[in-house]
Scaffold this motif. Structure first.
Motif, mmCIF file in Angstrom:
data_model
loop_
_atom_site.group_PDB
_atom_site.id
_atom_site.type_symbol
_atom_site.label_atom_id
_atom_site.label_comp_id
_atom_site.label_asym_id
_atom_site.label_seq_id
_atom_site.Cartn_x
_atom_site.Cartn_y
_atom_site.Cartn_z
ATOM 1 N N ALA A 252 0.843 -1.195 0.000
ATOM 2 C CA ALA A 252 0.000 0.000 0.000
ATOM 3 C C ALA A 252 0.874 1.240 0.000
ATOM 4 N N VAL A 253 0.316 2.319 -0.526
ATOM 5 C CA VAL A 253 0.994 3.613 -0.560
ATOM 6 C C VAL A 253 0.003 4.669 -0.108
ATOM 7 N N TRP A 254 0.490 5.573 0.722
ATOM 8 C CA TRP A 254 -0.329 6.698 1.158
ATOM 9 C C TRP A 254 0.426 7.982 0.855
ATOM 10 N N LYS A 255 -0.219 8.931 0.202
ATOM 11 C CA LYS A 255 0.349 10.277 0.062
ATOM 12 C C LYS A 255 -0.188 11.066 1.246
ATOM 13 N N ILE A 256 0.721 11.648 2.007
ATOM 14 C CA ILE A 256 0.334 12.332 3.237
ATOM 15 C C ILE A 256 0.652 13.811 3.073
ATOM 16 N N GLU A 257 -0.396 14.614 3.149
ATOM 17 C CA GLU A 257 -0.249 16.056 2.941
ATOM 18 C C GLU A 257 -0.539 16.846 4.209
ATOM 19 N N ASP A 258 -0.542 16.160 5.336
ATOM 20 C CA ASP A 258 -0.798 16.787 6.628
ATOM 21 C C ASP A 258 0.304 16.329 7.581
ATOM 22 N N LEU A 259 1.041 17.287 8.149
ATOM 23 C CA LEU A 259 2.182 16.940 8.997
ATOM 24 C C LEU A 259 1.762 16.108 10.201
ATOM 25 N N GLU A 260 0.634 16.424 10.805
ATOM 26 C CA GLU A 260 0.179 15.657 11.975
ATOM 27 C C GLU A 260 0.014 14.181 11.624
ATOM 28 N N ARG A 261 -0.568 13.902 10.475
ATOM 29 C CA ARG A 261 -0.716 12.507 10.039
ATOM 30 C C ARG A 261 0.641 11.869 9.770
ATOM 31 N N ALA A 262 1.516 12.621 9.137
ATOM 32 C CA ALA A 262 2.856 12.088 8.840
ATOM 33 C C ALA A 262 3.576 11.690 10.123
ATOM 34 N N ARG B 100 12.294 20.743 0.287
ATOM 35 C CA ARG B 100 12.108 21.588 -0.897
ATOM 36 C C ARG B 100 10.825 22.415 -0.841
ATOM 37 N N ASN B 101 10.395 22.683 0.386
ATOM 38 C CA ASN B 101 9.215 23.521 0.613
ATOM 39 C C ASN B 101 7.964 22.971 -0.086
ATOM 40 N N ARG B 102 7.917 21.651 -0.205
ATOM 41 C CA ARG B 102 6.735 20.982 -0.776
ATOM 42 C C ARG B 102 6.194 20.056 0.319
ATOM 43 N N PRO B 103 5.148 20.485 1.020
ATOM 44 C CA PRO B 103 4.669 19.759 2.215
ATOM 45 C C PRO B 103 3.847 18.505 1.906
ATOM 46 N N TRP B 104 4.523 17.410 1.730
ATOM 47 C CA TRP B 104 3.900 16.101 1.557
ATOM 48 C C TRP B 104 4.993 15.041 1.617
ATOM 49 N N LEU B 105 4.598 13.818 1.768
ATOM 50 C CA LEU B 105 5.489 12.679 1.615
ATOM 51 C C LEU B 105 4.636 11.447 1.365
ATOM 52 N N HIS B 106 5.295 10.363 1.071
ATOM 53 C CA HIS B 106 4.606 9.098 0.828
ATOM 54 C C HIS B 106 5.089 8.065 1.834
ATOM 55 N N ALA B 107 4.179 7.243 2.260
ATOM 56 C CA ALA B 107 4.505 6.098 3.113
ATOM 57 C C ALA B 107 4.198 4.846 2.301
ATOM 58 N N MET B 108 5.135 3.908 2.299
ATOM 59 C CA MET B 108 4.948 2.664 1.555
ATOM 60 C C MET B 108 5.045 1.482 2.516
ATOM 61 N N LEU B 109 3.974 0.719 2.564
ATOM 62 C CA LEU B 109 3.970 -0.532 3.317
ATOM 63 C C LEU B 109 4.496 -1.613 2.386
ATOM 64 N N LEU B 110 5.487 -2.360 2.866
ATOM 65 C CA LEU B 110 6.169 -3.345 2.030
ATOM 66 C C LEU B 110 6.056 -4.757 2.591
#
Length: 182
Positions: A85-95, A116-126
């Motif tokens: 699974a992959v989640w794009k997280i655009e909220d720091l609290e969730r991250a 890079r001043n782009r507030p998001w990241l991805h989490a990958m369950l492997l």
């Protein structure tokens, strides 16, 4: 088609291969398309890298995994990973809720989130299956540097050991993370 390799800190690769972790938090090594987010590859080898590895960004229980490169010039690929699974997280609290599920500290997650001043990241369950034995290759100049994906043409995969975590545990973690990240 041969699976590519994804560069990730050596400590993270050790944690994933041993089953101590099943989640990675990434800013790069992925792509957006007109259809939305996609993982560039859904199946890949783990490529342990010592470049940029920072012990200060690891939670205390993962500090013992820090080590110098045991065989400079030789690449030891320990496992095959499949994206569950992959989640794009655009909220720091969730991250920051992800801290207990992987090896990075909250500060490291926050730094990656804001990179890079782009507030998001991805989490990958492997789902991670160790290679038996690990695959050893000579590191070539094309493999070096700050790139996430490394193509591995003509590489024959050794046998896979059973996954690092039982499937029921991976599915339970998927359900738990899905609820946590709502």
């Amino acid at each position: 088609m041969y699976p590519p390799a994804l560069k990730e800190w050596d400590t993270q690769c050790q944690a994933l291969t041993s089953g101590r972790a099943a989640l990675i938090v990434r800013k790069g090594g992925i792509m957006e398309t007109h259809d939305g987010f996609e993982v560039e590859h859904s199946r890949f080898l783990l490529y342990p890298t010592f470049l940029h590895q920072n012990g200060a960004e690891l939670r205390p229980e993962f500090q013992s995994l820090l080590r110098p490169d045991p065989l400079p010039g030789t690449l030891t690929l320990p496992a095959l990973a499949e994206v569950v699974a992959v989640w794009k997280i655009e909220d720091l609290e969730r991250a920051l809720r992800l801290e207990p599920y992987q090896a990075l500290t909250a500060a490291a997650i926050e730094r990656r989130y804001a990179y890079r001043n782009r507030p998001w990241l991805h989490a990958m369950l492997l789902r991670v299956s160790p290679l038996a034995p690990p695959l050893r290759l000579t590191e070539t100049p094309e493999m070096l540097g700050c790139l996430s994906w490394v193509p591995l043409e003509g590489v024959t995969l050794p046998e896979l050991a059973p996954p690092s975590r039982p499937e029921a545990e991976v599915q339970a973690l998927h359900a738990e993370l899905s609820a946590l990240l709502r």
